[in-house]
Motif scaffolding. Structure first.
Motif, short mmCIF file in Angstrom:
data_model
loop_
_atom_site.label_atom_id
_atom_site.label_comp_id
_atom_site.label_asym_id
_atom_site.label_seq_id
_atom_site.Cartn_x
_atom_site.Cartn_y
_atom_site.Cartn_z
N THR A 86 0.84 -1.19 0.00
CA THR A 86 0.00 0.00 0.00
C THR A 86 0.88 1.25 0.00
O THR A 86 2.11 1.16 -0.06
CB THR A 86 -0.97 -0.02 1.20
N LEU A 104 -4.38 0.28 8.85
CA LEU A 104 -3.18 -0.56 8.83
C LEU A 104 -3.04 -1.35 10.12
O LEU A 104 -2.65 -2.52 10.11
CB LEU A 104 -1.93 0.30 8.60
N GLU A 161 -2.14 -5.26 11.01
CA GLU A 161 -0.85 -5.54 11.66
C GLU A 161 -1.03 -6.35 12.93
O GLU A 161 -0.22 -7.23 13.24
CB GLU A 161 -0.12 -4.23 11.95
N ILE A 219 2.95 -5.55 6.28
CA ILE A 219 2.62 -4.36 5.50
C ILE A 219 3.88 -3.83 4.80
O ILE A 219 4.91 -3.63 5.45
CB ILE A 219 2.03 -3.24 6.38
N LYS A 257 4.94 -0.56 2.65
CA LYS A 257 4.49 0.77 2.23
C LYS A 257 5.49 1.38 1.25
O LYS A 257 6.71 1.32 1.48
CB LYS A 257 4.33 1.68 3.45
#
Length: 219
Positions: free
Chosen positions: A98, A107, A111, A117, A119
């Motif tokens: 993302t 998020l 998580e 994740i 980024k």
């Protein structure tokens, strides 16, 4: 650049559509499904876009052949997906790509369940070169893409695809969503070579292409 070896897998109509205007996309036969699951089993991860995750809600697991299920990756620049999707049934084997400016609260929902994740910057689309480099550093050396037309386009025309496995079904929609979905492709922007051709279920044909260009070498 350092990145995974990337293979796109897709099943389309004779007129190059992966779904009709109502998003109907059931185009595979049994042998095509087995080929799809085989490719999942030999890759470290399988990637889809957010729209595919929401509309189809796939599990992306290996069921029809022997082998382990890969990591599941969703590309979602605006974080419109939810933790209830099947792709997150095993959160520690799931990854979201993302943008840096995604909602921190959303998020956090992922998580705390164990979803990884990644980024990256967003400028007319996510920086997929950086995303693939981070996937490689995480341990993803071979990546399968079961994307929609937009994800396929964004990866292919940035030179980030090595092979395309296309199954042509014996159907035609005459409209709908294309394998490469972004504006008009009115000139030759990519070139491929045939590595293998297989006939499936009598009337389906799978063509395995290597990408000549555009392609950025794996260092």
């Amino acid at each position: 650049m350092i990145r995974p070896y990337v293979t796109i897998f897709s099943t389309m109509t004779v007129d190059g559509k992966i779904a009709n205007s109502n998003k109907y996309s059931k185009l595979s036969c049994n042998e095509d499904f087995k080929l799809q699951h085989y490719l999942r089993s030999i890759n470290d991860a399988v990637m889809i876009g957010a729209n595919t995750a929401i509309v189809d809600n796939p599990s992306l697991t290996v069921r029809l052949v022997e082998g382990s299920s890969p990591y599941r990756i969703v590309v979602d620049s605006k974080l419109i997906i939810t933790p209830s999707l099947k792709i997150f049934s095993d959160p520690k084997r799931s990854i979201i790509i993302t943008s840096n400016d995604s909602d921190p609260k959303k998020l956090k929902e992922f998580e705390i369940t164990g979803v990884k994740i990644i980024k990256v910057e967003r400028n007319k689309g996510l920086d997929m070169e950086t995303a693939l480099r981070k996937l490689y550093e995480f341990g993803i050396k071979k990546l399968m893409v079961e994307g929609g037309g937009h994800l396929n386009y964004s990866l292919l025309f940035k030179g980030l695809v090595d092979e395309i496995w296309i199954t042509i079904s014996p159907y035609a929609f005459g409209g709908g969503i294309s394998f490469l979905e972004k504006g008009e492709l009115d000139e030759i922007k990519a070139e491929f070579y045939i590595k293998e051709i297989k006939q499936l279920c009598h009337n389906w044909v799978n063509i395995r292409y290597g990408v000549l260009y555009p392609k950025k070498s794996i260092v």
